[in-house]
Design a protein around this motif. Structure first.
Motif, PDB file in Angstrom:
ATOM      1  N   MET A  16      29.598  46.760  71.036  1.00  0.00           N
ATOM      2  CA  MET A  16      28.990  47.111  72.320  1.00  0.00           C
ATOM      3  C   MET A  16      28.996  45.948  73.312  1.00  0.00           C
ATOM      4  SD  MET A  16      27.586  50.273  72.586  1.00  0.00           S
ATOM      5  CE  MET A  16      26.568  51.514  71.780  1.00  0.00           C
ATOM      6  N   PHE A  25      22.287  44.448  76.636  1.00  0.00           N
ATOM      7  CA  PHE A  25      22.923  45.632  77.192  1.00  0.00           C
ATOM      8  C   PHE A  25      23.494  46.602  76.161  1.00  0.00           C
ATOM      9  CE2 PHE A  25      21.869  44.179  81.212  1.00  0.00           C
ATOM     10  CZ  PHE A  25      22.214  45.135  82.166  1.00  0.00           C
ATOM     11  N   VAL A  34      30.208  46.620  77.051  1.00  0.00           N
ATOM     12  CA  VAL A  34      29.350  46.650  78.243  1.00  0.00           C
ATOM     13  C   VAL A  34      29.773  45.585  79.250  1.00  0.00           C
ATOM     14  CG1 VAL A  34      27.373  47.688  77.083  1.00  0.00           C
ATOM     15  CG2 VAL A  34      27.582  45.198  77.135  1.00  0.00           C
ATOM     16  N   GLN A  71      21.029  49.087  76.387  1.00  0.00           N
ATOM     17  CA  GLN A  71      21.117  49.905  77.592  1.00  0.00           C
ATOM     18  C   GLN A  71      22.142  51.032  77.418  1.00  0.00           C
ATOM     19  OE1 GLN A  71      19.087  49.110  80.138  1.00  0.00           O
ATOM     20  NE2 GLN A  71      18.438  47.077  79.501  1.00  0.00           N
ATOM     21  N   LEU A  72      23.278  50.703  76.831  1.00  0.00           N
ATOM     22  CA  LEU A  72      24.258  51.742  76.522  1.00  0.00           C
ATOM     23  C   LEU A  72      23.787  52.575  75.336  1.00  0.00           C
ATOM     24  CD1 LEU A  72      26.985  53.127  76.919  1.00  0.00           C
ATOM     25  CD2 LEU A  72      28.057  51.274  75.610  1.00  0.00           C
ATOM     26  N   PHE A 123      25.898  55.992  81.412  1.00  0.00           N
ATOM     27  CA  PHE A 123      25.674  54.569  81.682  1.00  0.00           C
ATOM     28  C   PHE A 123      26.261  54.186  83.039  1.00  0.00           C
ATOM     29  CE2 PHE A 123      27.014  50.133  81.508  1.00  0.00           C
ATOM     30  CZ  PHE A 123      25.911  49.479  80.961  1.00  0.00           C
TER      31      PHE A 123
END
Length: 384
Positions: A256, A279, A260, A282-283, A326
């Protein structure tokens, strides 16, 4: 001798079962509308009459989701299931709100008077965040006990709800608290000088484990952990899923991070610095939302193919929707719809806020209220 006529010429055509896609999209419309309306009321930095954004709003939000995990996942709505709709949904909504607000207030204004780490007046609302960070670990442990462990060992001991859920909550609290005290609290404590991980890494890494739990336990029907024993050897499944989710979650985290960086762009990545390591969360929350919503509103389709194809399509579809979500959130919605401030470059907002708000309303409306008002559109046949 009597004549018979073709059914097609004398009787009405059979009613078609409502489409699972229509039912799912209708739920999505309701959840999105309610989430936006309540966001504007409680959290929107420009429209809301209160100053709850981002904290203590996010803190109460995290505790609310954990409470739904307790009563819905662990206890399977024992007690609430005796109520008819919409009384059942209203009771779930009301108790969730009371729990979330009460815990947030007690930690900040009660415990915070004794330990400054949790104080309500700590800069940037970090006192609220320090308490709510516990929930991150709870998302992993208590959800794993349901989705991957299948309530073992309590069901094997012959216990029933709500005793199964209460035992689960009590015993899993011990490792959850240990994780929080070792990894979580030191990363945000005023007194800690050398935490094992920064708070950004803690968020990104452990939320990736949460993603692994939901992915394997719900989207993939507990594959691959079930192949280690299934119902014949639940202990092996528990061990495999516990170790496996840590390994898979760590792998997800390391995949990830560069992903990201590509999605947010080089300018934002540079400005974020070490914060880029959060992040994956966040994803990840975008993926978690779609996995939860897809299972509960769209029936975890497809189900008509072989296991391998079904699981691959679900994982690919929900992840694809997560990436799109996202990008839409950070490139458009956070600024133009949710009115959130800039965090780096042209990025605005924090997906762990609004996307978790969507998760909460999914659990409240689709699960708690059982899609009240839309049930007549629910498909009667699961296969698709």
């Amino acid at each position: 001798m009597t004549a018979t006529l073709s059914p097609s010429s004398t009787s009405a055509p059979p009613k078609r079962s409502p489409s699972w896609a229509v039912f799912g999209l209708a739920n999505l419309a309701v959840v999105t509308a309610v989430a936006l309306a309540t966001w504007y009321l409680l959290a929107d930095p420009q429209i809301s009459p209160w100053n709850f954004y981002p904290l203590p709003f996010n803190a109460a939000l995290f505790w609310a989701i954990l409470f739904v995990v307790f009563i819905g996942f662990n206890c399977e709505f024992a007690g609430f299931d005796r109520l008819s709709q919409p009384t059942r949904g209203i009771a779930i909504l009301g108790t969730t709100a009371v729990f979330a607000v009460a815990v947030t207030w007690v930690l900040a204004n009660g415990l915070g008077r004794l330990f400054p780490d949790f104080a309500a007046d700590r800069a940037d609302g970090l006192g609220y965040f320090a308490g709510a960070l516990f929930v991150l670990f709870g998302f992993g442990t208590w959800v794993m006990a349901v989705l991957n462990w299948k309530h073992w060992p309590w069901t094997a001991l012959g216990l029933r709800q709500s005793l199964v859920g209460l035992c689960e909550i009590a015993f899993i609290a011990v490792p959850t608290l240990a994780l929080y005290l070792v990894l979580g609290l030191p990363s945000v404590s005023l007194s800690a000088t050398d935490p094992l991980m920064s708070v950004d890494t803690v968020l990104g890494w452990f939320y990736s484990i949460v993603v692994s739990v939901i992915l394997t336990g719900q989207t993939l029907d507990n594959w691959p952990w079930r192949i280690f024993g299934g119902e014949r050897n639940p202990r092996a499944v528990v061990l495999a899923s516990t170790v496996g989710n840590v390994v898979l979650g760590t792998a997800i985290y390391f995949v990830m991070v560069p992903l990201v960086e590509i999605l947010v762009g080089s300018v934002a990545t540079t400005e974020l610095g070490d914060a880029i390591h959060q992040f994956p969360a966040q994803l990840g929350v975008c993926w978690a939302f779609w996995m939860i919503f897809w299972a509960n509103a769209f029936g975890n389709r497809p189900t008509r193919f072989g296991d391998g194809r079904n699981l691959l399509l679900r994982a690919a579809l929900t992840f694809g929707l997560a990436v799109v979500t996202f990008l839409v959130y950070y490139r458009f919605a956070a600024e133009h719809i949710l009115h959130e401030p800039v965090v780096a470059g042209d990025l605005r907002g924090n997906a762990l806020g609004f996307l978790d708000w969507l998760v909460l309303w999914t659990l409240l409306y689709v699960v708690g209220f059982q899609s009240f008002g839309l049930r007549r559109w629910a498909p009667s046949v699961a296969g698709s």
